[in-house]
Design an enzyme around this catalytic site. Structure first.
Site, PDB file in Angstrom:
ATOM      1  N   ALA A  65      44.985  17.654  54.433  1.00 33.28           N
ATOM      2  CA  ALA A  65      45.714  18.828  53.938  1.00 33.28           C
ATOM      3  C   ALA A  65      47.071  19.019  54.603  1.00 33.28           C
ATOM      4  O   ALA A  65      47.987  19.609  54.021  1.00 33.28           O
ATOM      5  CB  ALA A  65      44.857  20.073  54.135  1.00 33.28           C
TER       6      ALA A  65
ATOM      7  N   GLN B  24      41.996  13.096  51.279  1.00 28.50           N
ATOM      8  CA  GLN B  24      41.005  14.172  51.187  1.00 28.50           C
ATOM      9  C   GLN B  24      41.551  15.297  50.305  1.00 28.50           C
ATOM     10  O   GLN B  24      40.848  16.250  50.008  1.00 28.50           O
ATOM     11  CB  GLN B  24      40.688  14.736  52.580  1.00 28.50           C
TER      12      GLN B  24
ATOM     13  N   ASP C 122      44.994  17.835  45.301  1.00 27.48           N
ATOM     14  CA  ASP C 122      46.146  18.351  44.550  1.00 27.48           C
ATOM     15  C   ASP C 122      46.799  17.301  43.649  1.00 27.48           C
ATOM     16  O   ASP C 122      47.660  17.628  42.842  1.00 27.48           O
ATOM     17  CB  ASP C 122      47.186  18.939  45.535  1.00 27.48           C
TER      18      ASP C 122
ATOM     19  N   HIS D 289      37.698  13.429  48.094  1.00 29.87           N
ATOM     20  CA  HIS D 289      37.098  14.743  47.869  1.00 29.87           C
ATOM     21  C   HIS D 289      37.357  15.237  46.453  1.00 29.87           C
ATOM     22  O   HIS D 289      37.309  16.432  46.176  1.00 29.87           O
ATOM     23  CB  HIS D 289      37.625  15.761  48.903  1.00 29.87           C
TER      24      HIS D 289
ATOM     25  N   CYS E  60      27.877  23.312  25.736  1.00 30.02           N
ATOM     26  CA  CYS E  60      26.520  23.855  25.942  1.00 30.02           C
ATOM     27  C   CYS E  60      26.520  25.294  26.437  1.00 30.02           C
ATOM     28  O   CYS E  60      25.460  25.873  26.669  1.00 30.02           O
ATOM     29  CB  CYS E  60      25.762  22.976  26.944  1.00 30.02           C
TER      30      CYS E  60
HETATM   31  N1  APR Z   1      52.442  17.804  59.188  1.00 27.42           N
HETATM   32  C1  APR Z   1      51.500  17.184  59.961  1.00 27.42           C
HETATM   33  N2  APR Z   1      50.300  17.749  60.252  1.00 27.42           N
HETATM   34  C2  APR Z   1      50.063  18.966  59.725  1.00 27.42           C
HETATM   35  C3  APR Z   1      50.998  19.666  58.911  1.00 27.42           C
HETATM   36  C4  APR Z   1      52.236  19.026  58.658  1.00 27.42           C
HETATM   37  N3  APR Z   1      53.194  19.601  57.912  1.00 27.42           N
HETATM   38  N4  APR Z   1      50.447  20.862  58.541  1.00 27.42           N
HETATM   39  C5  APR Z   1      49.220  20.895  59.105  1.00 27.42           C
HETATM   40  N5  APR Z   1      48.992  19.778  59.815  1.00 27.42           N
HETATM   41  C6  APR Z   1      47.767  19.376  60.523  1.00 27.42           C
HETATM   42  C7  APR Z   1      47.020  20.494  61.193  1.00 27.42           C
HETATM   43  O1  APR Z   1      47.453  20.641  62.542  1.00 27.42           O
HETATM   44  C8  APR Z   1      45.563  19.982  61.120  1.00 27.42           C
HETATM   45  O2  APR Z   1      45.253  19.192  62.272  1.00 27.42           O
HETATM   46  O3  APR Z   1      46.908  18.865  59.514  1.00 27.42           O
HETATM   47  C9  APR Z   1      45.552  19.074  59.894  1.00 27.42           C
HETATM   48  C10 APR Z   1      44.833  19.703  58.707  1.00 27.42           C
HETATM   49  O4  APR Z   1      43.463  19.788  59.054  1.00 27.42           O
HETATM   50  P1  APR Z   1      42.479  20.618  58.111  1.00 27.42           P
HETATM   51  O5  APR Z   1      43.096  21.919  57.780  1.00 27.42           O
HETATM   52  O6  APR Z   1      41.130  20.577  58.764  1.00 27.42           O
HETATM   53  O7  APR Z   1      42.449  19.787  56.759  1.00 27.42           O
HETATM   54  P2  APR Z   1      41.677  18.424  56.484  1.00 27.42           P
HETATM   55  O8  APR Z   1      41.522  17.625  57.744  1.00 27.42           O
HETATM   56  O9  APR Z   1      42.335  17.766  55.337  1.00 27.42           O
HETATM   57  O10 APR Z   1      40.228  18.962  56.019  1.00 27.42           O
HETATM   58  C11 APR Z   1      39.294  18.016  55.551  1.00 27.42           C
HETATM   59  O11 APR Z   1      37.813  19.836  54.971  1.00 27.42           O
HETATM   60  O12 APR Z   1      37.390  21.889  54.038  1.00 27.42           O
HETATM   61  C12 APR Z   1      37.347  20.545  53.815  1.00 27.42           C
HETATM   62  O13 APR Z   1      37.417  19.556  51.691  1.00 27.42           O
HETATM   63  C13 APR Z   1      38.229  20.153  52.666  1.00 27.42           C
HETATM   64  O14 APR Z   1      39.386  18.041  52.356  1.00 27.42           O
HETATM   65  C14 APR Z   1      39.178  19.125  53.265  1.00 27.42           C
HETATM   66  C15 APR Z   1      38.432  18.661  54.501  1.00 27.42           C
END
Ligand code: APR
Length: 247
Positions: A31, A108, A111, A126, A155
């Site tokens: 994300a 993951q 979008d 995902h 359905c």
């Molecule tokens: N650049 C680099 N890193 C970033 C940025 C950015 N602009 N913005 C946020 N981050 C980092 C954050 O510090 C964090 O460590 O990205 C990471 C995002 O982690 P999460 O929010 O946990 O997202 P993610 O790891 O993709 O989550 C995995 O969890 O809830 C489920 O299905 C959902 O696919 C998701 C999965």
């Protein structure tokens, strides 16, 4: 963009040389790859899960027992996409694929921004929230019907996005292809993920080659990587591109 230290430049040069020398590079995103497009991540201070318990909206329990709450959450996330676009970091990764510098992206994220930016070889571990299906008859549904809170036109059952919910297994083909790619990779670049969710958080360790991590927060995971660059995905990818093309 923050000032670059000597160490930053050395690390960017090193990763750029690994990318140039690698015959098979896999990128794994989370994300944090889309926050610069305006989409919240999940576990940062202003992430989705700061005020929402994921089991109440993004799980098989929510789909079964509190469908209205489930549907409202995903309608809100789908509508957020309408105002957001891939950023230059997504476009750089797509360009690296065109230039043969990246073999595939496993994401993951739901979008669709890697594909929208031009990446062709994308594994959606995902799923996605751009298409829906009927939970009861499995027929493809219309996204507009889901957003308008209509039921399945075949359905009358409950429509749901093709996202992997907590409690569901990952799409077999995408996961299998990702594992095969990482096992073959000389280099895996992990970008914008907290690596807290199984089984994706186990994937980088399948790589026998070099592993690089690009993230705003690298403290917990940096020891598991050959190189960890602390910073924003977009800026860091832009800086790597500059080091790739400076020779
Ligand atoms: N650049 C680099 N890193 C970033 C940025 C950015 N602009 N913005 C946020 N981050 C980092 C954050 O510090 C964090 O460590 O990205 C990471 C995002 O982690 P999460 O929010 O946990 O997202 P993610 O790891 O993709 O989550 C995995 O969890 O809830 C489920 O299905 C959902 O696919 C998701 C999965």
């Amino acid at each position: 963009m923050k000032d670059m230290s000597m160490e930053d430049n050395r690390n960017l040069d090193l990763l750029a040389s690994w990318i140039r020398e690698s015959k098979y590079t896999v990128v794994l995103t989370g994300a944090g790859m889309s926050t610069e497009s305006g989409i919240p991540d999940f576990r940062s201070k202003d992430g989705w899960w700061k005020n929402i318990d994921p089991t109440t909206v993004a799980s098989t329990y929510a789909l079964e027992k509190q469908y209205d709450l489930f549907r409202d959450f995903y309608i809100m996330r789908i509508n957020t996409l309408k105002y957001c676009k891939p950023h230059f970091g997504h476009k750089i990764l797509a360009d690296w694929e065109k230039r043969g510098l990246v073999h595939c992206i496993a994401t993951q994220n739901v979008d669709g921004f890697h594909q929208e930016a031009g990446s062709k070889n994308v594994y959606e571990l995902h799923g996605n929230i751009r298409t829906v299906r009927c939970e009861d008859c499995s027929d493809d549904g219309k996204l507009e019907d889901f957003i308008m809170k209509k039921n399945c036109s075949s359905c009358g059952g409950r429509l749901r996005p093709n996202v992997v919910l907590f409690g569901e297994s990952l799409p077999y083909d995408d996961l299998n292809s990702t594992m095969e790619a990482i096992r073959k990779a000389d280099l895996v670049i992990v970008i914008g993920t907290s690596l807290q969710v199984y089984p994706v958080n186990q994937l980088p360790d399948l790589c026998k080659g070099k592993k690089a991590y690009i993230n705003l927060d690298i403290d917990f995971h940096s020891k598991y990587f050959d190189l960890a660059l602390k910073g924003k995905a977009g800026d860091t990818l832009l800086n790597i591109e500059k080091h790739l093309t400076k020779y």
